[in-house]
Design a protein around this motif. Structure first.
Motif, PDB file in Angstrom:
ATOM      1  N   HIS A  80     -32.157  33.400  21.219  1.00  0.00           N
ATOM      2  CA  HIS A  80     -32.672  32.331  22.233  1.00  0.00           C
ATOM      3  C   HIS A  80     -34.060  31.824  21.810  1.00  0.00           C
ATOM      4  N   THR A  81     -34.199  31.968  20.529  1.00  0.00           N
ATOM      5  CA  THR A  81     -35.626  31.684  20.034  1.00  0.00           C
ATOM      6  C   THR A  81     -35.378  30.733  18.762  1.00  0.00           C
ATOM      7  N   HIS A  82     -36.390  29.577  18.661  1.00  0.00           N
ATOM      8  CA  HIS A  82     -36.443  28.677  17.654  1.00  0.00           C
ATOM      9  C   HIS A  82     -37.434  29.369  16.583  1.00  0.00           C
ATOM     10  N   LEU A  83     -37.075  29.345  15.493  1.00  0.00           N
ATOM     11  CA  LEU A  83     -37.906  30.119  14.421  1.00  0.00           C
ATOM     12  C   LEU A  83     -38.319  28.732  13.452  1.00  0.00           C
ATOM     13  N   THR A  84     -39.723  28.936  13.211  1.00  0.00           N
ATOM     14  CA  THR A  84     -40.325  28.072  12.158  1.00  0.00           C
ATOM     15  C   THR A  84     -41.047  29.025  11.017  1.00  0.00           C
ATOM     16  N   VAL A  85     -40.504  28.813  10.002  1.00  0.00           N
ATOM     17  CA  VAL A  85     -41.150  29.414   8.721  1.00  0.00           C
ATOM     18  C   VAL A  85     -42.333  28.714   8.269  1.00  0.00           C
ATOM     19  N   ASP A  86     -43.473  29.561   8.237  1.00  0.00           N
ATOM     20  CA  ASP A  86     -44.754  29.171   7.892  1.00  0.00           C
ATOM     21  C   ASP A  86     -45.205  30.004   6.801  1.00  0.00           C
ATOM     22  N   VAL A  87     -46.634  29.804   6.007  1.00  0.00           N
ATOM     23  CA  VAL A  87     -46.848  30.492   5.093  1.00  0.00           C
ATOM     24  C   VAL A  87     -48.398  30.469   5.297  1.00  0.00           C
ATOM     25  N   THR A  88     -48.861  31.726   4.985  1.00  0.00           N
ATOM     26  CA  THR A  88     -50.054  32.185   5.232  1.00  0.00           C
ATOM     27  C   THR A  88     -50.936  32.812   3.866  1.00  0.00           C
ATOM     28  N   PRO A  89     -52.063  32.798   3.823  1.00  0.00           N
ATOM     29  CA  PRO A  89     -52.513  33.559   2.557  1.00  0.00           C
ATOM     30  C   PRO A  89     -52.505  35.039   2.956  1.00  0.00           C
ATOM     31  N   GLY A  90     -52.491  35.877   1.700  1.00  0.00           N
ATOM     32  CA  GLY A  90     -52.469  37.187   1.878  1.00  0.00           C
ATOM     33  C   GLY A  90     -51.090  37.656   1.053  1.00  0.00           C
ATOM     34  N   ARG A  91     -50.944  38.762   0.704  1.00  0.00           N
ATOM     35  CA  ARG A  91     -49.969  39.481  -0.075  1.00  0.00           C
ATOM     36  C   ARG A  91     -49.176  40.301   0.934  1.00  0.00           C
ATOM     37  N   GLY A  92     -47.861  40.040   1.155  1.00  0.00           N
ATOM     38  CA  GLY A  92     -47.137  40.770   2.059  1.00  0.00           C
ATOM     39  C   GLY A  92     -46.428  41.927   1.076  1.00  0.00           C
ATOM     40  N   ALA A  93     -45.750  42.864   1.854  1.00  0.00           N
ATOM     41  CA  ALA A  93     -45.331  44.002   1.082  1.00  0.00           C
ATOM     42  C   ALA A  93     -43.797  44.217   0.910  1.00  0.00           C
ATOM     43  N   SER A  94     -43.341  42.985   0.620  1.00  0.00           N
ATOM     44  CA  SER A  94     -41.796  42.938   0.410  1.00  0.00           C
ATOM     45  C   SER A  94     -41.739  42.504  -1.185  1.00  0.00           C
TER      46      SER A  94
END
Length: 127
Positions: A80-94
């Protein structure tokens, strides 16, 4: 007049720019959001075919010509949720392709309103 189909997933201009940069380096891309380990429910970007889609994955649509998939269990929480892909500074763990760029993809979300729920992009199951 036919109502317009409402996208389940979109992308910010900043994230689109990163996707274009990654596509130039790696060719066709895909996204998957599992809600599992590593970055939890962060969307992960892979070269198309580097992540095996299974029958328990759900296709939500495309962003910047990239298929966006989510695990079926996760989709039950987010349907029931609209998703918006964004980007942010920083290193993820993936293992997502954007990590060496010093950024990571994130999800911004909002609930669909009642009118939108009747016009959502149809989902489909994985291969």
């Amino acid at each position: 007049m036919t109502p317009q189909t409402i996208s389940r997933v979109d992308v910010t201009p900043a994230a689109a720019e990163v996707i274009h940069q990654l596509r130039d380096q790696h060719g066709p891309l895909m996204f998957h959001q599992s809600g599992g380990c590593c970055d939890g429910s962060s969307p992960m970007c892979f070269a198309k075919g580097d992540f095996i889609i299974g029958s328990s994955d759900v296709w939500l649509g495309q962003i910047e010509e990239c298929d966006f998939w989510m695990s079926e269990d996760q989709f039950e929480y987010w349907k029931h949720t609209h998703l918006t892909v964004d980007v942010t500074p920083g290193r993820g763990a993936s293992f997502s392709l954007e990590i060496p760029l010093g950024v990571r993809f994130i999800i911004r979300s909002r609930l669909f309103d009642y009118e939108e729920l009747d016009h959502l992009t149809p989902i489909r199951s994985g291969e």
